[in-house]
Motif scaffolding. Structure first.
Motif, PDB file in Angstrom:
ATOM      1  N   VAL A  47       0.852  -1.188   0.000  1.00  0.00           N
ATOM      2  CA  VAL A  47       0.000   0.000   0.000  1.00  0.00           C
ATOM      3  C   VAL A  47       0.891   1.242   0.000  1.00  0.00           C
ATOM      4  O   VAL A  47       1.811   1.362   0.811  1.00  0.00           O
ATOM      5  CB  VAL A  47      -0.928   0.007   1.235  1.00  0.00           C
ATOM      6  N   VAL A  48       0.623   2.137  -0.935  1.00  0.00           N
ATOM      7  CA  VAL A  48       1.366   3.394  -1.036  1.00  0.00           C
ATOM      8  C   VAL A  48       0.372   4.526  -0.835  1.00  0.00           C
ATOM      9  O   VAL A  48      -0.654   4.594  -1.510  1.00  0.00           O
ATOM     10  CB  VAL A  48       2.061   3.517  -2.416  1.00  0.00           C
ATOM     11  N   GLY A  55       4.146   0.288   4.321  1.00  0.00           N
ATOM     12  CA  GLY A  55       4.481  -0.994   4.920  1.00  0.00           C
ATOM     13  C   GLY A  55       3.283  -1.923   4.980  1.00  0.00           C
ATOM     14  O   GLY A  55       3.419  -3.110   5.237  1.00  0.00           O
ATOM     15  N   ALA A  56       2.099  -1.391   4.763  1.00  0.00           N
ATOM     16  CA  ALA A  56       0.882  -2.195   4.791  1.00  0.00           C
ATOM     17  C   ALA A  56       0.752  -2.978   3.484  1.00  0.00           C
ATOM     18  O   ALA A  56       1.366  -2.629   2.474  1.00  0.00           O
ATOM     19  CB  ALA A  56      -0.343  -1.301   4.973  1.00  0.00           C
ATOM     20  N   VAL A  57      -0.020  -4.036   3.531  1.00  0.00           N
ATOM     21  CA  VAL A  57      -0.259  -4.853   2.344  1.00  0.00           C
ATOM     22  C   VAL A  57      -1.751  -4.955   2.080  1.00  0.00           C
ATOM     23  O   VAL A  57      -2.571  -4.772   2.974  1.00  0.00           O
ATOM     24  CB  VAL A  57       0.336  -6.273   2.483  1.00  0.00           C
ATOM     25  N   ALA A  58      -2.058  -5.239   0.837  1.00  0.00           N
ATOM     26  CA  ALA A  58      -3.447  -5.480   0.435  1.00  0.00           C
ATOM     27  C   ALA A  58      -3.423  -6.552  -0.648  1.00  0.00           C
ATOM     28  O   ALA A  58      -2.404  -6.757  -1.310  1.00  0.00           O
ATOM     29  CB  ALA A  58      -4.082  -4.202  -0.093  1.00  0.00           C
TER      30      ALA A  58
END
Length: 130
Positions: A47-48, A55-58
């Motif tokens: 995630v940008v 650092g988050a993901v999706a």
């Protein structure tokens, strides 16, 4: 406290992505015997926000597995052609079970991280109250 919030946010994004992955795996397993069903796959994306890495993901877009469908011989099947074959699915149950276990373990790791961060922040608040 923002570091604690960031850690909670990151682990929550991981849990959300793994839950979505498990949903796709369960759909694949449920449709393993459905004629013409293509296995669903999805990759993780970082995630940008505002041009910065968070650092988050999706879970990324869902794609269909391009592997050929299994040819099943069953002359009595309503979808069978003149030779007695029809297209089954391209779901490999062993692969789906392995994906499910990996997603479950990743979810559990994110959950442990979430709980540990929550306990640390609670302990910090208790120390600050003294």
């Amino acid at each position: 406290m923002s570091d604690f919030s960031n850690a909670l946010s990151l682990s929550a994004s991981g849990m959300k992505a793994q839950a979505a992955r498990l949903r796709h795996v369960s759909e694949n397993i449920a449709n393993a015997d459905t004629p013409g069903y293509h296995r669903k796959t999805a990759a993780f994306e970082e995630v940008v926000a505002e041009g910065q890495r968070t650092g988050a993901v999706a879970l990324g877009p869902v794609t269909l597995d391009p592997r050929a469908l299994e040819r099943v011989y069953d002359p009595g099947h309503p979808l069978a052609d003149d030779a007695g074959y029809y297209d089954g699915s391209n779901v490999d149950l062993v692969l789906e079970i392995a994906d499910a276990r990996e997603a479950q373990r990743s979810y559990d790791a994110n959950l442990r991280m979430f709980d540990q961060t929550r306990q640390m922040s609670s302990s910090l608040l208790d120390l600050l109250r003294r």
